[in-house]
Design a protein around this motif. Sequence first.
Motif, PDB file in Angstrom:
ATOM      1  N   GLU A 101      16.326  29.009 -29.364  1.00 43.24           N
ATOM      2  CA  GLU A 101      16.093  27.716 -30.025  1.00 43.24           C
ATOM      3  C   GLU A 101      14.624  27.335 -29.915  1.00 43.24           C
ATOM      4  OE1 GLU A 101      18.779  25.063 -28.054  1.00 43.24           O
ATOM      5  OE2 GLU A 101      20.543  26.096 -28.846  1.00 43.24           O
ATOM      6  N   GLU A 134       8.900  24.109 -37.478  1.00 38.91           N
ATOM      7  CA  GLU A 134       9.710  23.117 -38.191  1.00 38.91           C
ATOM      8  C   GLU A 134       8.764  22.109 -38.814  1.00 38.91           C
ATOM      9  OE1 GLU A 134      12.498  21.325 -35.520  1.00 38.91           O
ATOM     10  OE2 GLU A 134      10.922  20.583 -34.206  1.00 38.91           O
ATOM     11  N   ARG A 185      17.622  33.681 -32.876  1.00 38.55           N
ATOM     12  CA  ARG A 185      16.224  33.448 -33.296  1.00 38.55           C
ATOM     13  C   ARG A 185      16.126  33.478 -34.815  1.00 38.55           C
ATOM     14  NH1 ARG A 185      13.410  38.054 -29.892  1.00 38.55           N
ATOM     15  NH2 ARG A 185      11.499  37.481 -30.972  1.00 38.55           N
ATOM     16  N   THR A 188      17.589  30.235 -36.233  1.00 31.70           N
ATOM     17  CA  THR A 188      16.639  29.122 -36.065  1.00 31.70           C
ATOM     18  C   THR A 188      15.536  29.221 -37.123  1.00 31.70           C
ATOM     19  OG1 THR A 188      17.075  29.111 -33.693  1.00 31.70           O
ATOM     20  CG2 THR A 188      15.063  28.015 -34.420  1.00 31.70           C
ATOM     21  N   ASN A 192      14.848  26.570 -40.665  1.00 33.20           N
ATOM     22  CA  ASN A 192      13.652  25.718 -40.760  1.00 33.20           C
ATOM     23  C   ASN A 192      12.583  26.188 -41.729  1.00 33.20           C
ATOM     24  OD1 ASN A 192      14.016  23.652 -38.543  1.00 33.20           O
ATOM     25  ND2 ASN A 192      14.432  25.544 -37.428  1.00 33.20           N
TER      26      ASN A 192
END
Length: 231
Positions: A101, A134, A185, A188, A192
């Motif tokens: 994360e 992000e 990974r 994530t 984003n």
Amino acid sequence: MDLENNCYPCNQPVQEKKPPCPLQCQSPKCAAFKSKSPIDTTKTPIVWVLGGPGSGKGTQCERIIAKYGFTHLSTGDLLRAEVKSGSERAKCLTSVMERGELVPNDTVLELLREAMIARAADSKGFLIDGYPREKSQGIAFEKSIAPVTVILYFEASCETLTKRLLGRAASSGRADDNENTIKLRLKTFLDNNDLVLAQYPEKLRRINAEATVDSIFSEVQKVLDPIVATK
Ligand code: AP5
């Protein structure tokens, strides 16, 4: 959980959190403004190096440093160094990174800002590897450090990324180079990435990262040569 004063997601107490200037006044007398970065991007370009896990960000950064002498700051490396230091902050970071994360933005931005300021006086340019991940990270960086000059985005399929990371796993010694964490990974990243890239249509340069290291670097040079020539 004390959401006001403790870290999300590990719930450790937050250390020395400094409030930003509430007025964003930019007055030279204001402490918040004085603590701003002295980086002048008209002389020192800032390059964000983005791409999925295993897309070759670190590999290309090595080539860029060799040719252009830029200062390389990888947020992954900064975070791993912080983990090794055994600091209070490190306890929180380890578990987040092992889950694939994102570490809370305050932590990443603080590490990055400190490292950039420490090298600002003699840097020919900054290569910011693995940041932003992000949308809010990009906004926070430009607000508290300086505007980005150009963004290199290395594009490769999930199959390629997974294959490369599994290939590296035997020798990397990284706790997050295992099949399970690689999947997390990638998730994530995919959750984003589009939102990050969509913010910078004019500064974004997409590079096919499925090719060989040499041919990818040729594309990188086509982007960076003209930028360096104008500084
Ligand atoms: P980080 O360390 O940045 O990891 P990553 O983004 O997953 O990327 P890697 O370093 O694994 O890969 P790379 O793209 O550099 O590829 P490489 O050149 O090594 O981040 C780790 C963690 O830290 C994150 O998961 C997160 O928890 C945290 N974190 C980091 N930044 C953060 C942020 N901004 N906010 C919040 N949390 C953050 O290449 C990989 C392999 O492929 C190598 O074996 C290489 O030899 C090979 N290879 C490279 N190029 C080629 C090619 N063209 N052809 C064939 N093989 C190739």
